[in-house]
Design an enzyme around this catalytic site. Structure first.
Site, PDB file in Angstrom:
ATOM      1  N   HIS A 468       0.836  -1.207   0.000  1.00 19.89           N
ATOM      2  CA  HIS A 468       0.000   0.000   0.000  1.00 19.89           C
ATOM      3  C   HIS A 468       0.873   1.260   0.000  1.00 19.89           C
ATOM      4  O   HIS A 468       0.720   2.139  -0.850  1.00 19.89           O
ATOM      5  CB  HIS A 468      -0.915  -0.034   1.227  1.00 19.89           C
ATOM      6  N   GLU A 469       1.789   1.321   0.956  1.00 23.84           N
ATOM      7  CA  GLU A 469       2.641   2.515   1.053  1.00 23.84           C
ATOM      8  C   GLU A 469       3.573   2.640  -0.156  1.00 23.84           C
ATOM      9  O   GLU A 469       3.912   3.746  -0.582  1.00 23.84           O
ATOM     10  CB  GLU A 469       3.441   2.499   2.356  1.00 23.84           C
ATOM     11  N   HIS A 472       1.867   4.543  -2.841  1.00 27.82           N
ATOM     12  CA  HIS A 472       2.029   5.992  -2.637  1.00 27.82           C
ATOM     13  C   HIS A 472       3.425   6.442  -3.082  1.00 27.82           C
ATOM     14  O   HIS A 472       3.591   7.506  -3.692  1.00 27.82           O
ATOM     15  CB  HIS A 472       1.847   6.335  -1.160  1.00 27.82           C
ATOM     16  N   HIS A 475       3.692   6.843  -6.712  1.00 29.04           N
ATOM     17  CA  HIS A 475       3.002   8.074  -7.108  1.00 29.04           C
ATOM     18  C   HIS A 475       3.966   9.263  -7.004  1.00 29.04           C
ATOM     19  O   HIS A 475       4.043  10.099  -7.905  1.00 29.04           O
ATOM     20  CB  HIS A 475       1.790   8.278  -6.199  1.00 29.04           C
TER      21      HIS A 475
END
Length: 580
Positions: A468-469, A472, A475
């Site tokens: 999940h991280e 990010h 991104h």
């Protein structure tokens, strides 16, 4: 005194020189940065040329160039590696930054220049990105007091000053309360049920705290979660659960007054700016746009999840009654009996997965997924200074071998670090002092650490959090903008979760697990039959999970979509709001 913030970085790829930055360097650097910013603002204001994108919007965007570094680095370390002396500086720094922000956003001369550029935007040959920056700048002024009269502007500045201190204080209180609790035992009967790896971890924690023998539990996730899931001793589960649930509540780190001050100031601020509530103010700049959309969305999920959750709770209650004659299921029982029931229903224990999730393999797994999907390369390097020995640094390259940025990986808990997991941009991609720079991104977690005898073996939940991280992080790393104000992940906050959700949902794909899920001793890949069982259990107790998430969201909305001035008792209010 030589201050590293006053000289251009000479480190490779202009990495942050953590090895030479000291506590005493921050305030001089921030004070100088503030002085330079105010000087640049005065130059902007005094410019008699017709306001345009370059002399107004770009001048504003770059006015604080010398302030960015010390501020970004200070707040990065505030949450990842800071003692009380370091945290104390926030009492000086936050009000100064708040004042600067308020001074700019409420300055009539600057706003008139911005408005003139905005009103005449069709006359300039602006790119789509320039138009976006212009619109964001103009709206930022309007949303932060530019249209208020002088008296209200002063009132707004005072509110912002107070708010700038409350959020850091709230976080500090939670961390201090977390660190203040530990439970040490030398009675082996008390740790019955705890998996071997967690027993070793508890033993290691005890030694770290100076105990010659025994086991120690604290409120950090790698200790708390296994305790709630596996400890047979119900009284000990209750003790640890109660300590966790009452952090910074009716203790020496009590946050109730801080919370009430903050929600009242947020409400007052929103009203000053012409919004009904703080929720209306915030959601205007979100995909949801307004509280009504959020509440309808939450209500739709509630109507589906609640009946399912009730059935799940009854099933767990019946199971606890059957095997241990528990008449009333409590908070500290839920995870314990849910895990036992899951094992009975699906034929596996969550802890069986850990041997296949050695942390180093998992990190390489996220890199391999990114390489397969996007052609990226991650190369570990020891050339870069770090703020803690546990931090690893990776150089990131595109498919054409061009440099994309640095990724800092910081995965284990410590008392100087906030709980939870997050991604942060220590250096956002975009224009810095006239040159477009690549980003320096970090992912932070509080995962199960290694011991003297066992490597760090993650739970499935921790692996999902890592993916999940990392979503990010991608991104941030793949950002390709001119202006830092628009660079990833500076997008709408509800949209920002898209890249992380994409990555998280790759985890249980067979092709993904084949890249990294090897038994840390035998090298065996995660057995297909075990994966089948895991997938079969994916919806197990998802009703309860969704209700828990809704509880957070609905509680947040209940604090911020009403006038909180009549709320005097935090516990009573939250009980009322969560009764549903």
């Amino acid at each position: 005194m030589s201050n590293p913030f006053f000289t251009e970085r000479t480190t490779k790829n202009k990495a942050i020189p953590f090895d030479i930055i000291k506590l005493e360097h921050y305030m001089p650097a921030i004070e100088k940065g503030l002085a330079d910013t105010y000087k640049n603002i005065e130059i902007l204001k005094a410019n008699t040329a017709t306001p345009n994108f370059e002399n107004t919007i770009i001048a504003l965007e770059t006015a604080g160039a010398d302030l960015d570094d010390p501020v970004e680095i200070y707040f990065t370390l505030y949450s990842t590696e800071s003692d009380n002396d370091f945290k104390a500086l926030v009492q000086q720094i936050s009000p100064l930054l708040s004042k600067l922000s308020s001074d700019i956003s409420t300055d009539a001369v600057i706003f008139q220049k911005v408005k003139q550029v905005y009103d005449n935007r069709a006359k300039e040959n602006l790119t789509a990105e320039q138009i976006r920056l212009l619109e964001k700048t103009y709206k930022g002024f309007v949303r932060n007091g530019a249209l208020l009269d002088e008296q209200k502007k002063e009132e707004l500045k005072q509110i912002d000053q107070e708010l700038s201190l409350l959020s850091p204080q709230f976080s500090k209180n939670v961390l201090d309360a977390t660190n203040a609790y530990s439970y040490h035992t030398t009675d082996k009967a008390e740790i019955e049920g705890l998996p071997e790896n967690d027993v070793k971890a508890a033993e290691a924690r005890a030694k770290q705290k100076g105990h010659s023998e025994g086991w120690l539990f604290n409120l950090q996730a790698p200790s708390y979660v296994p305790a709630m899931t596996y400890l047979k001793n119900r009284d000990l589960r209750k003790k640890i659960s109660t300590a966790y649930a009452t952090r910074a509540f009716n203790d020496s780190f009590d946050n109730q007054e801080t919370l009430l001050k903050e929600v009242n100031l947020r409400y007052k601020r929103a009203n000053l700016l012409g919004y009904k509530t703080h929720a209306h103010y915030v959601l205007e700049e979100r995909m949801a746009e307004n509280p009504e959309t959020v509440e309808q969305f939450l209500e739709r999920i509630y109507k589906i999840a609640m009946p399912v959750a009730k059935k799940e709770v009854e099933e767990v209650k019946a199971y606890a009654k059957k095997i241990d004659n528990i008449d009333e299921l409590q908070t500290w029982d839920s995870a314990y009996y849910s895990e036992k029931l899951k094992k009975e229903k699906f034929g596996f224990d969550s802890d069986e997965l850990r041997p296949y999730f050695k942390v180093e393999n998992c990190v390489q797994g996220i890199f391999k997924v990114a390489e397969n999907l996007y052609g990226l390369k991650f190369e570990k390097s020891t050339e870069y200074p770090v703020y803690h020995p546990n931090v690893e640094v990776f150089e990131v390259f595109d498919i054409d071998k061009s440099y994309l940025g640095l990724l800092y990986v910081d995965l284990f808990p410590r008392e100087t670090k906030n709980g939870g997991a997050w991604m942060n941009a220590m250096q956002t991609q975009g224009m810095r002092k006239g040159k477009i720079e690549r980003p320096h991104i970090m992912i932070v977690g509080n995962f199960t650490p290694s011991t003297e005898t066992t490597p760090s073996l993650l739970s499935l939940s921790e692996v999902e959090t890592l993916f999940h991280e990392f979503g990010h992080a991608l991104h941030g790393l793949l950002s390709n903008c001119t202006y830092t104000a628009l660079a990833s992940p500076n997008v709408y906050w509800d949209f920002v979760e898209l890249p992380s959700q994409i990555m998280e949902n790759w985890v249980l794909e067979e092709e993904t697990l084949a890249l990294f899920a090897f038994h840390h001793k035998t090298g065996e890949v995660l057995p297909k039959e075990l994966l089948t069982k895991v997938k079969a259990s994916q919806n197990y107790n998802k009703g309860m999970f969704n209700i828990r998430q809704l509880n957070f969201g609905m509680l947040d909305m209940s604090w911020h979509s009403v006038d909180p001035s009549n709320i005097k008792n935090v516990a009573e209010y939250e009980d009322k709001m969560t009764e549903k």
